[in-house]
Design a protein around this motif. Sequence first.
Motif, PDB file in Angstrom:
ATOM      1  N   GLU A 115      34.391 -15.345   4.440  1.00  0.00           N
ATOM      2  CA  GLU A 115      33.643 -14.711   5.517  1.00  0.00           C
ATOM      3  C   GLU A 115      32.645 -15.680   6.134  1.00  0.00           C
ATOM      4  N   LYS A 136      37.644 -10.276  12.766  1.00  0.00           N
ATOM      5  CA  LYS A 136      38.214  -9.374  11.764  1.00  0.00           C
ATOM      6  C   LYS A 136      39.555  -8.824  12.232  1.00  0.00           C
ATOM      7  N   ALA A 137      39.637  -8.456  13.516  1.00  0.00           N
ATOM      8  CA  ALA A 137      40.891  -7.918  14.052  1.00  0.00           C
ATOM      9  C   ALA A 137      42.003  -8.958  13.996  1.00  0.00           C
ATOM     10  N   GLU A 138      41.695 -10.198  14.362  1.00  0.00           N
ATOM     11  CA  GLU A 138      42.693 -11.268  14.305  1.00  0.00           C
ATOM     12  C   GLU A 138      43.143 -11.527  12.872  1.00  0.00           C
ATOM     13  N   GLU A 140      43.470  -9.581  10.403  1.00  0.00           N
ATOM     14  CA  GLU A 140      44.311  -8.548   9.789  1.00  0.00           C
ATOM     15  C   GLU A 140      45.796  -8.865   9.855  1.00  0.00           C
ATOM     16  N   ILE A 141      46.212  -9.705  10.791  1.00  0.00           N
ATOM     17  CA  ILE A 141      47.643 -10.003  10.919  1.00  0.00           C
ATOM     18  C   ILE A 141      48.018 -11.322  10.238  1.00  0.00           C
ATOM     19  N   TRP A 152      32.611  -7.449   3.685  1.00  0.00           N
ATOM     20  CA  TRP A 152      33.600  -6.427   3.983  1.00  0.00           C
ATOM     21  C   TRP A 152      34.968  -6.898   3.534  1.00  0.00           C
ATOM     22  N   LYS A 153      35.878  -5.983   3.477  1.00  0.00           N
ATOM     23  CA  LYS A 153      37.253  -6.349   3.147  1.00  0.00           C
ATOM     24  C   LYS A 153      38.182  -5.675   4.151  1.00  0.00           C
ATOM     25  N   LEU A 154      39.278  -6.320   4.435  1.00  0.00           N
ATOM     26  CA  LEU A 154      40.261  -5.746   5.328  1.00  0.00           C
ATOM     27  C   LEU A 154      41.039  -4.663   4.591  1.00  0.00           C
ATOM     28  N   PRO A 155      41.566  -3.670   5.312  1.00  0.00           N
ATOM     29  CA  PRO A 155      42.224  -2.542   4.654  1.00  0.00           C
ATOM     30  C   PRO A 155      43.348  -2.934   3.701  1.00  0.00           C
ATOM     31  N   LYS A 156      44.087  -3.990   4.015  1.00  0.00           N
ATOM     32  CA  LYS A 156      45.219  -4.341   3.162  1.00  0.00           C
ATOM     33  C   LYS A 156      44.799  -5.121   1.908  1.00  0.00           C
ATOM     34  N   TRP A 157      43.515  -5.479   1.814  1.00  0.00           N
ATOM     35  CA  TRP A 157      43.063  -6.238   0.658  1.00  0.00           C
ATOM     36  C   TRP A 157      42.423  -5.297  -0.348  1.00  0.00           C
TER      37      TRP A 157
END
Length: 208
Positions: A115, A136-138, A140-141, A152-157
């Motif tokens: 981060e 953060k949006a970038e 995620e893919i 924070w953490k991304l949803p898939k992590w």
Amino acid sequence: MSSNSLLIASVTDPGHWYLFDDRDVCTAHETHSIAGKEFDRFLDTAVGFLKGRNLGFADISTIYLVTGPASFTGGRIMTLTLGSLALAYPNIRLVGITLFEYWAMAGNAYPMAIEANREELAIQRGPESEIELVSKAEAEIIPFRTWYSRIWKLPKWENMIQFDERISSLPNALKRKPPTRTLNPLYIKKPNITISPTSHDTSRPSHQ
């Protein structure tokens, strides 16, 4: 002249501290939480780590420091402290490496991320790629395999930390890096990102 070496990786929390002997084998490893307290604890931690092995800075030939991506204050304190030690102890040489180089030495895979702030990550897509900022949006893919986050953490992590961090011997790639007497921190400063083109060699003069 002693050929003991130190490797200090205190960009993440807890930080990892290693001692290597003249055969480049790790003879001691400790973790210390000094993030945000570098001014008060960085030098004392280094002194205590060596003292616990009946050593002092006169017994160290090289100190390898993970210089970032890191906070401005923490990075400056660590690099300036070691620069002062190198002046006081002519036997000491310094070598700076990035966090991503350090992770790779421990067997972790690219792409890697840490981060930068609440909205962005500092990432490196491959060993020859430049370090860059992504939102953060970038992020995620991107299929990160090695990453670290406090905020924070991304949803898939599922976990906040996902990497191996233990080095049993000094890699040849690290030993081939030219030593210096001073180091520059690798930091990210808002509002303008200032990641140097020389981010892979933080022993060089800063262009930031």
